[in-house]
Design a protein around this motif. Sequence first.
Motif, PDB file in Angstrom:
ATOM      1  N   THR A   1      -0.287   2.953 -14.467  1.00  0.00           N
ATOM      2  CA  THR A   1      -1.115   3.064 -13.463  1.00  0.00           C
ATOM      3  C   THR A   1      -0.341   3.367 -12.211  1.00  0.00           C
ATOM      4  N   PHE A   2      -0.777   4.407 -11.672  1.00  0.00           N
ATOM      5  CA  PHE A   2      -0.247   4.495 -10.162  1.00  0.00           C
ATOM      6  C   PHE A   2      -1.258   4.473  -9.004  1.00  0.00           C
ATOM      7  N   ILE A   3      -0.886   3.818  -8.138  1.00  0.00           N
ATOM      8  CA  ILE A   3      -1.905   3.413  -7.155  1.00  0.00           C
ATOM      9  C   ILE A   3      -1.362   3.765  -5.595  1.00  0.00           C
ATOM     10  N   CYS A   4      -1.965   4.834  -5.144  1.00  0.00           N
ATOM     11  CA  CYS A   4      -1.311   5.321  -3.801  1.00  0.00           C
ATOM     12  C   CYS A   4      -2.190   4.832  -2.581  1.00  0.00           C
ATOM     13  N   SER A   5      -1.414   4.283  -1.789  1.00  0.00           N
ATOM     14  CA  SER A   5      -2.172   3.497  -0.738  1.00  0.00           C
ATOM     15  C   SER A   5      -1.496   4.354   0.633  1.00  0.00           C
ATOM     16  N   MET A   6      -2.386   4.693   1.564  1.00  0.00           N
ATOM     17  CA  MET A   6      -1.943   5.346   2.399  1.00  0.00           C
ATOM     18  C   MET A   6      -2.687   5.296   3.938  1.00  0.00           C
ATOM     19  N   LYS A   7      -1.774   5.270   4.975  1.00  0.00           N
ATOM     20  CA  LYS A   7      -2.232   4.768   6.208  1.00  0.00           C
ATOM     21  C   LYS A   7      -1.797   5.337   7.513  1.00  0.00           C
ATOM     22  N   TYR A   8      -2.498   5.699   8.571  1.00  0.00           N
ATOM     23  CA  TYR A   8      -1.987   6.315   9.927  1.00  0.00           C
ATOM     24  C   TYR A   8      -1.391   5.302  10.374  1.00  0.00           C
ATOM     25  N   VAL A   9      -0.034   5.598  10.770  1.00  0.00           N
ATOM     26  CA  VAL A   9       0.719   4.882  11.612  1.00  0.00           C
ATOM     27  C   VAL A   9       1.468   5.730  12.839  1.00  0.00           C
ATOM     28  N   GLU A  10       1.875   4.814  13.781  1.00  0.00           N
ATOM     29  CA  GLU A  10       2.342   5.506  15.059  1.00  0.00           C
ATOM     30  C   GLU A  10       3.746   5.451  15.145  1.00  0.00           C
ATOM     31  N   ASN A  11       4.561   4.713  14.442  1.00  0.00           N
ATOM     32  CA  ASN A  11       5.786   4.406  14.614  1.00  0.00           C
ATOM     33  C   ASN A  11       6.391   3.783  13.218  1.00  0.00           C
ATOM     34  N   VAL A  12       7.637   3.739  13.327  1.00  0.00           N
ATOM     35  CA  VAL A  12       8.419   3.051  12.155  1.00  0.00           C
ATOM     36  C   VAL A  12       8.143   1.811  12.051  1.00  0.00           C
ATOM     37  N   ASP A  13       7.862   1.013  12.855  1.00  0.00           N
ATOM     38  CA  ASP A  13       7.516  -0.347  12.730  1.00  0.00           C
ATOM     39  C   ASP A  13       6.224  -0.627  12.009  1.00  0.00           C
ATOM     40  N   GLU A  14       5.298   0.369  12.731  1.00  0.00           N
ATOM     41  CA  GLU A  14       4.115   0.102  11.742  1.00  0.00           C
ATOM     42  C   GLU A  14       4.029   0.460  10.331  1.00  0.00           C
TER      43      GLU A  14
ATOM     44  N   GLY B   1       4.323  12.355  -7.150  1.00  0.00           N
ATOM     45  CA  GLY B   1       3.878  13.426  -6.224  1.00  0.00           C
ATOM     46  C   GLY B   1       2.334  13.615  -6.386  1.00  0.00           C
ATOM     47  N   GLU B   2       1.799  13.700  -7.449  1.00  0.00           N
ATOM     48  CA  GLU B   2       0.414  13.796  -7.700  1.00  0.00           C
ATOM     49  C   GLU B   2      -0.359  12.592  -7.073  1.00  0.00           C
ATOM     50  N   ALA B   3       0.161  11.307  -7.382  1.00  0.00           N
ATOM     51  CA  ALA B   3      -0.742  10.333  -6.486  1.00  0.00           C
ATOM     52  C   ALA B   3      -0.709  10.584  -5.278  1.00  0.00           C
ATOM     53  N   VAL B   4       0.193  10.764  -4.600  1.00  0.00           N
ATOM     54  CA  VAL B   4       0.112  11.197  -2.970  1.00  0.00           C
ATOM     55  C   VAL B   4      -0.989  12.532  -2.714  1.00  0.00           C
ATOM     56  N   LYS B   5      -0.707  13.421  -3.530  1.00  0.00           N
ATOM     57  CA  LYS B   5      -1.392  14.380  -3.354  1.00  0.00           C
ATOM     58  C   LYS B   5      -3.157  14.310  -3.677  1.00  0.00           C
ATOM     59  N   ASN B   6      -3.324  13.127  -4.366  1.00  0.00           N
ATOM     60  CA  ASN B   6      -4.633  12.880  -4.757  1.00  0.00           C
ATOM     61  C   ASN B   6      -4.979  12.154  -3.445  1.00  0.00           C
ATOM     62  N   ALA B   7      -4.473  11.262  -2.927  1.00  0.00           N
ATOM     63  CA  ALA B   7      -4.950  10.555  -1.675  1.00  0.00           C
ATOM     64  C   ALA B   7      -4.977  11.406  -0.559  1.00  0.00           C
ATOM     65  N   ILE B   8      -4.327  12.312  -0.443  1.00  0.00           N
ATOM     66  CA  ILE B   8      -4.219  13.758   0.734  1.00  0.00           C
ATOM     67  C   ILE B   8      -5.722  14.287   0.589  1.00  0.00           C
ATOM     68  N   GLY B   9      -5.932  14.549  -0.806  1.00  0.00           N
ATOM     69  CA  GLY B   9      -7.060  15.408  -0.999  1.00  0.00           C
ATOM     70  C   GLY B   9      -8.069  14.591  -1.043  1.00  0.00           C
TER      71      GLY B   9
ATOM     72  N   ARG C   1      -6.583   4.940   3.086  1.00  0.00           N
ATOM     73  CA  ARG C   1      -6.851   5.768   1.764  1.00  0.00           C
ATOM     74  C   ARG C   1      -6.137   4.795   0.547  1.00  0.00           C
ATOM     75  N   ARG C   2      -7.016   4.856  -0.605  1.00  0.00           N
ATOM     76  CA  ARG C   2      -6.258   4.556  -1.761  1.00  0.00           C
ATOM     77  C   ARG C   2      -6.933   4.995  -2.981  1.00  0.00           C
ATOM     78  N   VAL C   3      -6.236   5.494  -3.819  1.00  0.00           N
ATOM     79  CA  VAL C   3      -6.686   6.186  -4.936  1.00  0.00           C
ATOM     80  C   VAL C   3      -5.506   5.835  -6.146  1.00  0.00           C
ATOM     81  N   GLU C   4      -6.370   5.564  -7.586  1.00  0.00           N
ATOM     82  CA  GLU C   4      -5.570   5.178  -8.666  1.00  0.00           C
ATOM     83  C   GLU C   4      -5.635   6.320  -9.501  1.00  0.00           C
ATOM     84  N   ILE C   5      -4.564   6.522 -10.226  1.00  0.00           N
ATOM     85  CA  ILE C   5      -4.525   7.584 -11.505  1.00  0.00           C
ATOM     86  C   ILE C   5      -3.831   6.993 -12.767  1.00  0.00           C
ATOM     87  N   LYS C   6      -4.125   7.401 -13.810  1.00  0.00           N
ATOM     88  CA  LYS C   6      -3.474   6.753 -14.993  1.00  0.00           C
ATOM     89  C   LYS C   6      -2.785   7.901 -15.666  1.00  0.00           C
ATOM     90  N   ILE C   7      -1.404   7.619 -16.164  1.00  0.00           N
ATOM     91  CA  ILE C   7      -0.586   8.929 -16.499  1.00  0.00           C
ATOM     92  C   ILE C   7       0.254   8.017 -17.815  1.00  0.00           C
TER      93      ILE C   7
END
Length: 206
Positions: free
Chosen positions: A21-34, A116-124, A11-17
């Motif tokens: 510009t804040f861009i949150c990129s989020m991904k499923y990972v299985e371990n620390v290396d990923e 915090g808002e950037a991450v919550k927007n991506a989660i939502g 996921r990726r979402v962009e907000i402006k405050i």
Amino acid sequence: MNCFYSIKDERRVEIKIRRSTFICSMKYVENVDEAKAFISSVSSEHKNANHNCWAYIVGDKAEMFHSSDQGEPAGTAGKPMLNALQSYSMTSIAAVVTRYFGGVKLGVRGLIEAYGEAVKNAIGMEKLRKLVKTKEYTINLPYAFHDSFIHQLKNFPGEVTDTRYFDIVSLDFAAEDHAASELEKMLDSCQSAGKLTFIQREMEDK
């Protein structure tokens, strides 16, 4: 029972405050290396950004986690990002918030809220996926018993993942592991009565 959640697709979402510009990129990972590989990838993609702050949580019980302010004042970026992930009971997740500074300082409180808002927007953006070990059953039964059986299935946490209609109905049901023994008692009883047949195999929902 503690339940944890993650995402399926990146996921990726962009907000402006206040010009930043804040861009949150989020991904499923299985371990620390990923998680580290994803953080490095996003940071390289946005190498000209002022900051690439990050947080990740991994482990079946969300027991491994870390975050970084990456140059922002201590406690204003990585920690609020991590707090946002934890507030949704997430694991197997990595998040990077890229900031392009717009010339207006936000202050400590403003930074905490922005990251915090950037991450919550991506989660939502979409519904989270529940991470749970399951057992999948293929169940064959006559049409006459189908509606009654589906009503009984509603007593067990899980979902019908596929249904095929032939001369009989064949359906796949993924039951949450903690409820499998009770489900099997019901299936055994129905099978003994000649109402259905079933087979079981283990799987894990990711």
